[in-house]
Design a protein around this motif. Structure first.
Motif, PDB file in Angstrom:
ATOM      1  N   THR A 412       0.828  -1.206   0.000  1.00  0.00           N
ATOM      2  CA  THR A 412       0.000   0.000   0.000  1.00  0.00           C
ATOM      3  C   THR A 412       0.867   1.263   0.000  1.00  0.00           C
ATOM      4  O   THR A 412       1.870   1.343   0.700  1.00  0.00           O
ATOM      5  N   PHE A 413       0.462   2.246  -0.786  1.00  0.00           N
ATOM      6  CA  PHE A 413       1.137   3.541  -0.787  1.00  0.00           C
ATOM      7  C   PHE A 413       0.403   4.445   0.202  1.00  0.00           C
ATOM      8  O   PHE A 413      -0.795   4.711   0.052  1.00  0.00           O
ATOM      9  N   ILE A 414       1.120   4.944   1.218  1.00  0.00           N
ATOM     10  CA  ILE A 414       0.521   5.780   2.258  1.00  0.00           C
ATOM     11  C   ILE A 414       0.597   7.246   1.847  1.00  0.00           C
ATOM     12  O   ILE A 414       1.672   7.755   1.507  1.00  0.00           O
ATOM     13  N   VAL A 415      -0.538   7.925   1.872  1.00  0.00           N
ATOM     14  CA  VAL A 415      -0.604   9.363   1.619  1.00  0.00           C
ATOM     15  C   VAL A 415      -0.894  10.054   2.945  1.00  0.00           C
ATOM     16  O   VAL A 415      -1.908   9.780   3.585  1.00  0.00           O
ATOM     17  N   SER A 416       0.008  10.929   3.351  1.00  0.00           N
ATOM     18  CA  SER A 416      -0.121  11.639   4.617  1.00  0.00           C
ATOM     19  C   SER A 416      -0.056  13.130   4.323  1.00  0.00           C
ATOM     20  O   SER A 416       0.994  13.756   4.402  1.00  0.00           O
ATOM     21  N   ASN A 417      -1.203  13.700   3.947  1.00  0.00           N
ATOM     22  CA  ASN A 417      -1.283  15.085   3.499  1.00  0.00           C
ATOM     23  C   ASN A 417      -1.750  15.979   4.636  1.00  0.00           C
ATOM     24  O   ASN A 417      -2.925  15.966   4.999  1.00  0.00           O
ATOM     25  N   HIS A 418      -0.807  16.759   5.199  1.00  0.00           N
ATOM     26  CA  HIS A 418      -1.140  17.640   6.317  1.00  0.00           C
ATOM     27  C   HIS A 418      -1.889  16.854   7.394  1.00  0.00           C
ATOM     28  O   HIS A 418      -2.953  17.263   7.868  1.00  0.00           O
ATOM     29  N   ALA A 419      -1.305  15.716   7.783  1.00  0.00           N
ATOM     30  CA  ALA A 419      -1.984  14.794   8.696  1.00  0.00           C
ATOM     31  C   ALA A 419      -1.745  15.127  10.159  1.00  0.00           C
ATOM     32  O   ALA A 419      -2.195  14.387  11.035  1.00  0.00           O
ATOM     33  N   ASP A 420      -1.035  16.219  10.446  1.00  0.00           N
ATOM     34  CA  ASP A 420      -0.829  16.718  11.805  1.00  0.00           C
ATOM     35  C   ASP A 420      -0.295  15.633  12.750  1.00  0.00           C
ATOM     36  O   ASP A 420       0.855  15.263  12.682  1.00  0.00           O
ATOM     37  N   GLU A 421      -1.157  15.072  13.624  1.00  0.00           N
ATOM     38  CA  GLU A 421      -0.688  14.112  14.617  1.00  0.00           C
ATOM     39  C   GLU A 421      -0.042  12.868  13.996  1.00  0.00           C
ATOM     40  O   GLU A 421       0.795  12.217  14.628  1.00  0.00           O
ATOM     41  N   LEU A 422      -0.426  12.534  12.779  1.00  0.00           N
ATOM     42  CA  LEU A 422       0.102  11.326  12.142  1.00  0.00           C
ATOM     43  C   LEU A 422       1.331  11.597  11.271  1.00  0.00           C
ATOM     44  O   LEU A 422       1.858  10.662  10.661  1.00  0.00           O
TER      45      LEU A 422
END
Length: 628
Positions: A412-422
């Motif tokens: 899986t490709f993880i997208v973390s767009n402005h995910a703050d705590e993550l």
């Protein structure tokens, strides 16, 4: 320096050998810039044409006889991440075939010899309104014997491939040719001065005197080049930084604590500008009007919509180069958008045929607006409680909350767009989910949080510690070994505050909260053995640095080149959970010391998560407007 003047002395006139009536538009005397700097700025304006017109996206270099400017083909070859089987339809009016580019006949000028030829294509921001325009650009040097090698005059001429003023696009002056003439003046002292003038070759129907709009255009062109000449020499160049911890480089994990984060070092380091912008233009034509037309909140819709469209364009081009085809990407596992917010990014990507889903702690009403029954289940209201936290406190602590443990399907490709705590958790989840291989990801940091979910401001000292590099810690710390705090104006005057804000907006402040958060995210990834690259995202936000993990490993696997020490391909690895989880435990123990340990941090995370899921967010679209 005197004001702009409209009359040239005979020595500064421009005479065409064929008798063409080149005219003076405007000039500036006593320009304190050497010829070398004028040529540097000319190179900049040849490629960065948007500096002269907000109606233009860029200039694609199709040919350069000197090889100083990269052509489209050279940029694609350097990036090594161009869609092979995935090719988006070109936006209206954008032609990708370089072979179609022709070259104008270079004009001849008395006293000048042709030195270099460039052919470029101007790309407008709105190709549905204006067509691209090809230009032949010629650079001449004076050939008179009276001038020395360091005091030569230079002439830069643009000849648009357009036969009439009526056919000329709106963004280009309605003239047959445009020229910048640099005329050096023998200095009485060591200071080199020159006269800089703009000339034009009119069409037969060009009115005399010139229309006000055309006069203002010429004056604006002159002001722009003079402004650029005042900047330090070579300040405009965009060197390509070494990829962090990558193959065929000598970079080390310590690079991350000192690596510059300015646009000049990060722009277009993974994907060439033209591929992303062409796809962005296409997506904007398909989705922007519909999304914006239903936006009735007080916030400005264009920023949010265009930001998600830009990120989607980057991901589409990135995945095309990594996996080779949309089919292959969808076969492996697709994507997951953690902390997906209003779901616009997931919506666009799925509409374009890329398989994936997203989740967030709070359901947004926009989910029903955008998706409805068409994409049922692709957005989920779930709280991410990372597996190490669940192991520390037990699942009973999160009763009544729909939890995702942050472990995703292999590949899986993880997208973390402005995910703050993550944000800082993103590389940890990638390592936790992928075994020894780790999942690929894109993280775009925004607000700074610690691993317990609370607000936290990282320092360069903490970044250096995370990569275990003593020299980096020493160089970034004060005499007592403690990171020095950012200097703050004692008077708090507005000018100093604005200067600091401007410096942070272009990531020129290495100690800013955003710079340290970005470095920390990349440093944690490197500590877990993830291949890391940094790039500047072309999005309307100052939080615009992308941290890309394991792109090259995926590409090597897809090309059949990457094998690990046990001879097993990267994506086919068995789960090495014990080794990876031990690395993660060691990391968490170190990072959670200041928050009372892993168990205390886990409980803080759970308390915050329960509050997040307690209410429903409105998202970025107000449902008072009906979307048909």
């Amino acid at each position: 320096m005197s004001e702009t003047e409209n009359v040239l002395t005979p020595s500064h006139s421009l005479t065409a050998s064929d008798g063409a009536p080149w005219q003076i538009a405007c000039s500036q005397s006593e320009v304190k810039a050497p010829l070398t700097q004028f040529l540097e700025v000319s190179n900049l304006l040849l490629e960065q044409v948007q500096l002269n017109s907000t109606h233009l996206f860029r200039a694609d270099i199709l040919r350069d006889t000197s090889g100083k400017l990269e052509t489209l083909a050279e940029k694609e070859a350097r990036s090594q991440c161009i869609s092979r089987n995935v090719k988006s339809d070109a936006p209206a009016g954008v032609v990708d075939d370089v072979a179609t580019a022709e070259q104008a006949v270079p004009p001849q000028f008395e006293g000048f010899d042709l030195h270099r030829t460039i052919v470029r294509r101007l790309i407008p921001r709105k190709p549905q309104l204006d067509k691209p325009l090809e230009q032949s650009c010629f650079i001449y040097y004076s050939n008179t014997s009276e001038t020395s090698s360091t005091q030569k005059d230079a002439l830069v001429v643009y000849i648009p491939h357009c036969t009439s003023s009526d056919a000329m696009p709106w963004y280009h002056p309605k003239v047959r040719g445009l020229a910048y003439l640099y005329s050096s003046i023998t200095p009485p002292s060591s200071t080199i001065t020159a006269t800089l003038s703009i000339h034009y070759l009119p069409f037969p129907d060009t009115p005399i005197p010139l229309p006000d709009r055309l006069t203002r255009t010429f004056q604006s062109l002159l002001k722009t080049i003079i402004r650029l000449l005042k900047l330090p020499s070579k300040s405009h160049q965009h060197p390509t930084p070494p990829h962090l911890n990558g193959a065929n480089t000598t970079s080390t994990p310590s690079d991350i604590s000192t690596h510059p984060l300015t646009p000049s070092t990060l722009k277009d380091t993974i994907l060439p500008q033209h591929t992303v912008q062409n796809t962005y233009t296409l997506l904007k034509q398909r989705y922007a009007a519909s999304l914006i037309s239903h936006w009735i909140e007080k916030t400005e819709p264009s920023k949010h919509v265009f930001e998600d469209l830009s990120i989607a364009a980057f991901l589409i081009e990135l995945w095309g180069g990594m996996y080779g085809s949309k089919v292959r990407f969808n076969e492996i596992a697709g994507f997951v958008d953690i902390a997906c917010g209003n779901g616009v990014l997931v919506y666009i990507l799925r509409k374009e045929g890329w398989r994936g889903w997203g989740f967030d702690a709070r359901r947004r009403r926009t989910w029903d607006v955008l998706f409805g029954e068409e994409m049922e289940g692709c957005l989920q209201e779930r709280v991410c409680v990372p597996r190490p936290f669940l192991d520390a406190i037990g699942v009973g602590e999160v009763d009544g909350v729909d939890v995702h443990d942050g472990v995703f399907e292999r590949g899986t490709f993880i997208v973390s767009n402005h995910a703050d705590e993550l944000t800082c958790w993103t590389p940890i989840l990638a390592a936790l989910s992928g075994g020894e291989g780790s999942l690929p990801f894109l993280a775009i940091p925004c607000c700074s949080h610690g691993l317990d979910g609370g607000r936290k401001r990282y320092t360069l000292k903490e970044v250096a510690e995370s990569v275990r590099d003593t020299s980096a810690r020493t160089s970034s710390a004060g005499e007592d070994g403690v990171e020095e705090e950012e200097a703050q104006s004692a008077t708090g005057d507005l000018k100093a505050m604005r200067a600091a804000k401007q410096k942070a907006s272009v990531h020129g402040d290495d100690k800013s909260m955003y710079a340290c958060l970005t470095r920390m995210t990349a440093a944690l990834a490197q500590e877990l053995g993830i291949d890391v690259e940094l790039t500047l995202m072309r999005i309307p936000s100052t939080r615009n640095i992308g941290v890309v993990g394991n792109r090259r490993r995926v590409m090597e696997f897809e090309n059949g080149e990457h094998e690990l020490k046990n001879g097993v391909n990267w994506l086919a690895l068995e789960d090495h959970a014990g080794e990876v989880e031990q690395k993660i435990r060691d990391l968490l123990v170190r990072e959670c010391v200041s928050t009372g340990g892993v168990e205390a941090s886990a409980r803080t995370w759970i308390e915050k998560a329960k509050k997040l899921q307690g209410g429903q967010g409105r998202g970025k679209v107000n449902l008072k407007a009906h979307v048909g």
